[in-house]
Each structure stands twice: as structure tokens, then as C-alpha cells.
Design a protein around this motif. Structure first.
Motif, PDB file in Angstrom:
ATOM      1  N   GLY A  98      -6.488   2.136  19.397  1.00 50.19           N
ATOM      2  CA  GLY A  98      -5.114   2.151  18.909  1.00 50.19           C
ATOM      3  C   GLY A  98      -4.537   3.545  18.880  1.00 50.19           C
ATOM      4  N   PRO A  99      -3.209   3.675  18.618  1.00 52.33           N
ATOM      5  CA  PRO A  99      -2.569   4.986  18.572  1.00 52.33           C
ATOM      6  C   PRO A  99      -3.074   5.788  17.376  1.00 52.33           C
ATOM      7  N   LEU A 100      -3.032   7.106  17.489  1.00 55.19           N
ATOM      8  CA  LEU A 100      -3.561   7.975  16.442  1.00 55.19           C
ATOM      9  C   LEU A 100      -2.893   7.703  15.096  1.00 55.19           C
ATOM     10  N   ALA A 101      -1.593   7.422  15.102  1.00 52.70           N
ATOM     11  CA  ALA A 101      -0.870   7.217  13.843  1.00 52.70           C
ATOM     12  C   ALA A 101      -1.376   6.010  13.068  1.00 52.70           C
ATOM     13  N   ALA A 102      -2.145   5.116  13.707  1.00 50.25           N
ATOM     14  CA  ALA A 102      -2.687   3.965  12.996  1.00 50.25           C
ATOM     15  C   ALA A 102      -3.634   4.387  11.885  1.00 50.25           C
ATOM     16  N   TRP A 103      -4.166   5.619  11.956  1.00 53.30           N
ATOM     17  CA  TRP A 103      -5.080   6.122  10.929  1.00 53.30           C
ATOM     18  C   TRP A 103      -4.377   7.032   9.930  1.00 53.30           C
ATOM     19  N   SER A 104      -3.047   6.987   9.927  1.00 53.25           N
ATOM     20  CA  SER A 104      -2.251   7.751   8.963  1.00 53.25           C
ATOM     21  C   SER A 104      -1.678   6.792   7.932  1.00 53.25           C
ATOM     22  N   LEU A 105      -1.976   7.022   6.651  1.00 57.84           N
ATOM     23  CA  LEU A 105      -1.404   6.177   5.605  1.00 57.84           C
ATOM     24  C   LEU A 105       0.105   6.354   5.552  1.00 57.84           C
ATOM     25  N   ASN A 106       0.587   7.566   5.807  1.00 58.63           N
ATOM     26  CA  ASN A 106       2.034   7.771   5.870  1.00 58.63           C
ATOM     27  C   ASN A 106       2.675   6.871   6.911  1.00 58.63           C
ATOM     28  N   ALA A 107       2.086   6.820   8.108  1.00 57.27           N
ATOM     29  CA  ALA A 107       2.656   5.998   9.178  1.00 57.27           C
ATOM     30  C   ALA A 107       2.544   4.518   8.851  1.00 57.27           C
ATOM     31  N   GLN A 108       1.420   4.098   8.279  1.00 53.78           N
ATOM     32  CA  GLN A 108       1.246   2.694   7.912  1.00 53.78           C
ATOM     33  C   GLN A 108       2.249   2.284   6.835  1.00 53.78           C
ATOM     34  N   ALA A 109       2.474   3.170   5.859  1.00 53.96           N
ATOM     35  CA  ALA A 109       3.440   2.868   4.808  1.00 53.96           C
ATOM     36  C   ALA A 109       4.866   2.832   5.363  1.00 53.96           C
ATOM     37  N   ALA A 110       5.192   3.767   6.247  1.00 56.36           N
ATOM     38  CA  ALA A 110       6.527   3.804   6.830  1.00 56.36           C
ATOM     39  C   ALA A 110       6.818   2.535   7.619  1.00 56.36           C
ATOM     40  N   ALA A 111       5.840   2.038   8.349  1.00 59.42           N
ATOM     41  CA  ALA A 111       6.034   0.824   9.144  1.00 59.42           C
ATOM     42  C   ALA A 111       6.319  -0.386   8.259  1.00 59.42           C
ATOM     43  N   ARG A 112       5.895  -0.325   6.995  1.00 60.31           N
ATOM     44  CA  ARG A 112       6.080  -1.441   6.062  1.00 60.31           C
ATOM     45  C   ARG A 112       7.208  -1.182   5.065  1.00 60.31           C
ATOM     46  N   GLY A 113       7.841  -0.013   5.157  1.00 59.27           N
ATOM     47  CA  GLY A 113       8.896   0.320   4.207  1.00 59.27           C
ATOM     48  C   GLY A 113       8.376   0.478   2.791  1.00 59.27           C
ATOM     49  N   ARG A 114       7.229   1.156   2.651  1.00 61.45           N
ATOM     50  CA  ARG A 114       6.599   1.306   1.340  1.00 61.45           C
ATOM     51  C   ARG A 114       6.368   2.781   1.031  1.00 61.45           C
ATOM     52  N   PHE A 115       6.250   3.071  -0.267  1.00 63.51           N
ATOM     53  CA  PHE A 115       6.062   4.456  -0.684  1.00 63.51           C
ATOM     54  C   PHE A 115       5.328   4.505  -2.016  1.00 63.51           C
ATOM     55  N   ALA A 116       4.497   5.526  -2.183  1.00 66.50           N
ATOM     56  CA  ALA A 116       3.837   5.807  -3.453  1.00 66.50           C
ATOM     57  C   ALA A 116       3.585   7.305  -3.518  1.00 66.50           C
ATOM     58  N   PRO A 117       3.520   7.863  -4.713  1.00 67.78           N
ATOM     59  CA  PRO A 117       3.203   9.301  -4.814  1.00 67.78           C
ATOM     60  C   PRO A 117       1.753   9.559  -4.436  1.00 67.78           C
ATOM     61  N   ARG A 118       1.486  10.792  -4.068  1.00 66.94           N
ATOM     62  CA  ARG A 118       0.138  11.192  -3.686  1.00 66.94           C
ATOM     63  C   ARG A 118      -0.791  11.150  -4.899  1.00 66.94           C
ATOM     64  N   SER A 119      -2.004  10.673  -4.683  1.00 65.76           N
ATOM     65  CA  SER A 119      -2.983  10.625  -5.759  1.00 65.76           C
ATOM     66  C   SER A 119      -3.756  11.939  -5.822  1.00 65.76           C
ATOM     67  N   PRO A 120      -4.015  12.453  -7.040  1.00 63.09           N
ATOM     68  CA  PRO A 120      -4.842  13.662  -7.160  1.00 63.09           C
ATOM     69  C   PRO A 120      -6.329  13.383  -7.000  1.00 63.09           C
ATOM     70  N   ASP A 121      -6.709  12.105  -6.941  1.00 62.01           N
ATOM     71  CA  ASP A 121      -8.114  11.716  -6.813  1.00 62.01           C
ATOM     72  C   ASP A 121      -8.521  11.775  -5.340  1.00 62.01           C
TER      73      ASP A 121
END
Length: 361
Positions: A98-121
Motif C-alpha cells: 500500500g501507499p506510504l501514507a497508509a501507515w500515518s495516523l494523520n493520513a488515516q484520520a484525515a481520510a475519515r474526517g476525524r481528529f484527536a489531540p496528540r497523546s503524551p504516552d
């Protein structure tokens, strides 16, 4: 010490806000406004949020990445280091997955129209997130102005005497011309799924001043250089130049020389990314040509001093421009290909599950 800032909008008032808050009264900061703030929207890279935290402001709409052409270039991390090697090296070996962006949570969230703040964990997939900002230029300039005035900066009429003058006028001379590589600039056309999209047809006189500091005048922002990077590159250069102004006040010969050297390097590196994304690659600058050759040969990303963009952004931009390595780092073959594919499959599934669980926007 007296510092006079001549200009308007974000260039002038970010400079004033940073100098006034960092100096804590050590210098007298005055701003001679030359006109109203520009209207429109600005894209900011994730690093600007660090400056906002230091200034005590919260503003802007989150952005998860950039789209130049068909490819999304996500912010945040893509994949993870495996067996001591960059993730994209393992991906190159198993690219059919698959394309490299498939392993990016940012890209996966953008494709679904979702957002969350970054976790410090660091154990959480949400720790790989990062986001830029979409800013209203006039409102942002007003916010920075309020911070600057509260921190002790003053607004003046005319041009009072000063030990150091900051040129934030947006007008430059003594220009090194880059128009052969960048005949046009980027233009923000909208936001889709928290991803900023661009056209590349904006009129542009690309280049930079030969020297940031001349006499007792230091240029910043558009008065220093123009790469047409509506994708946040110009705003990031403003931020880093102002930070350098605080750290290395250019008032002695040695400080001026070093300020000029570092500032020129920063603009040249940001110029290289702009050329890669939408410029003319027929005869690129020497440093960019070497970066292209190294990546095409073996997937290595050459990183110079004063880079604006992190290594991951370069990987995405290189692939988006159609520059694909001919081979991968042979060290990835220490791991059996079956295990590599298994680990990549698990990682991608985790990113997809995490994105599905994030709130919709």
C-alpha cells in the motif's frame, strides 16, 4: 537597546511579540506600522504551536497535512523505526502492501474526517499525531499585536532613532533570483478533511536577499525572501528568523556574519522543498540535486543544517514527485520479508482502528 520594527501584519507583530516577551524589558521595542494587516488565510506547520505556547495564545483550526496534487503529505510520524532503520526503508522492500501514507495516523484520520489531540504516552498510537494550523491572517496579526503590546512593546508614528531596525515591510532589494526554479508559487485553495489543498499558479518573484543584515537593518519575513510557500514554509521561516534574532542579536560583526550565514541556509533549504513540490527540477540547486540523487539511488534522505522540513516530510514529497528509490538499504534484509510484512500489516491495522475510534469533526 532600542529596536524599531517597520512593517505590518504578521511579520511585524510576531517579531514584536517574540522580542518583547523574550527580552522582558531588556530592550525597548517599538513598531511603526506601514499599513493594515493582509487578509486571507495562512497555513502554519506544527512547530508554530510551540511558539504559541511560549506566547500564551491558542488560535487556529487544526490541519493534519498538506495536499500538493494527488498525494497527501501528512504531518506527524509515519510508521516507526524498525530494527534501527527508517520505516520507509522497510516499506520500500514491501511496497506492494500500500501507499506510504497508509501507515500515518494523520493520513488515516484525515481520510475519515476525524481528529484527536496528540497523546503524551509514547506507547499510544495517538503519540504519532501532530497537527498544523489554519489561521485567519488579520485576526492572527491582531492577536500577536495584543501580546506584543501587553509585553511592553509600543506603537509609534514615523521613524524614531533605533540601535537596530527590523525591516518587516514586505519589500526587498539586493535580490538573489530563484524564478528559474520557482516561476510560480503555491496558493491555498481550501481544506478537505483537515488537509490543506493548493494550486501552484500564484504570481511570484521568488528569491532572497543576499544578506539578511545590512548595517543596523535586519530583514525578516517577505522583506527577506519569497518562496511562495502558502503551505507554511514562509511562516515557518518567519518564526525561525525571529527566534534567531532573539538568540543571536546581530549587532556585532561576528554575530552579523553568523546570522547572515544561518538565515541564508534556512531560506535555501525551504526553497529546495518548494522546488521539489511544484518547481522546475531540470537543473536544481546543487544541494537539492544531491538530495534527489541520494534518495533515488538508495532511499537515503540527506539532511542539511537549518532544514525547515523533517525527514519524513521529505520522504513523502519525494515520492509524491515521482522520485522512487531504485533500491532499499540492504540492512533491511536482516529481517525476513515475511516478518516485515507481518509487522507492517499489524501496524497499519492499528492505525486504522485508532483512526476509526477518534472523534469526528
Amino acid at each position: 537597546m532600542r529596536i524599531l520594527i517597520v512593517g505590518s501584519g504578521v511579520d511585524a507583530w510576531m517579531t514584536a511579540a517574540v522580542l518583547a516577551t523574550a527580552g522582558q524589558g531588556a530592550a525597548a521595542i517599538a513598531v511603526a506600522e506601514t499599513g493594515p494587516a493582509a487578509a486571507g488565510q495562512l497555513v502554519a506547520l506544527p512547530a508554530l504551536r510551540g511558539l504559541h505556547a511560549r506566547l500564551g495564545i491558542e488560535t487556529g483550526t487544526p490541519l493534519l497535512g498538506l495536499r500538493h496534487g494527488a498525494a497527501v503529505e501528512p504531518f506527524g510520524e509515519t510508521g516507526a523505526t524498525l530494527d534501527g532503520l527508517a520505516f520507509h526503508q522497510h516499506w520500500l522492500r514491501a511496497r506492494e502492501m500500500g501507499p506510504l501514507a497508509a501507515w500515518s495516523l494523520n493520513a488515516q484520520a484525515a481520510a475519515r474526517g476525524r481528529f484527536a489531540p496528540r497523546s503524551p504516552d509514547p506507547r499510544s498510537p495517538l503519540s504519532t499525531l501532530d497537527h498544523g494550523l489554519l489561521l485567519d491572517a488579520k485576526a492572527y496579526a491582531d492577536t500577536l499585536k495584543a501580546v506584543a503590546l501587553q509585553a511592553g512593546a509600543t506603537q509609534v508614528e514615523g521613524r524614531p532613532d533605533a540601535d537596530l531596525v527590523v525591516d518587516a515591510s514586505g519589500q526587498a532589494d539586493d535580490w538573489i533570483d530563484w524564478s528559474a526554479w520557482l516561476p510560480t508559487g503555491a496558493r491555498l485553495t481550501g481544506v478537505e478533511g483537515l488537509v490543506a489543498t493548493f494550486a501552484h499558479d500564484a504570481p511570484l518573484k521568488a528569491g532572497r536577499r543576499a544578506q539578511a543584515v545590512t548595517g543596523n537593518v535586519v530583514a525578516i519575513g517577505a522583506a527577506l525572501g519569497a518562496i511562495g510557500a502558502a503551505d507554511g514554509g514562509d511562516l515557518h521561516l518567519l518564526q525561525t528568523t525571529v527566534s534567531r534574532l532573539v538568540a543571536l542579536l546581530p549587532t556585532t560583526p561576528a554575530a552579523i556574519t553568523e546570522f547572515n550565514r544561518l538565515t541564508a541556509a534556512a531560506l535555501d533549504r525551504a526553497r529546495d522543498m518548494a522546488i521539489l513540490r511544484w518547481g522546475v527540477l531540470d537543473a536544481p540547486p546543487e544541494e537539492l540535486a544531491w538530495k534527489l540523487a541520494q534518495f533515488e539511488s538508495r532511499g537515503r534522505v540527506v539532511m542539511y543544517d537549518e532544514e525547515t522540513w523533517p525527514e519524513g516530510a521529505w520522504v513523502h514529497a519525494l515520492l509524491a514527485r515521482g522520485i522512487v528509490p531504485k533500491r532499499w538499504d540492504p540492512l533491511v534484509e536482516r529481517m525476513p520479508i515475511a516478518r516485515t510484512r507481518e509487522m507492517l500489516a499489524r501496524m497499519r491495522a492499528m492505525m486504522e482502528r485508532t483512526a476509526e475510534g477518534m472523534p469526528s469533526v
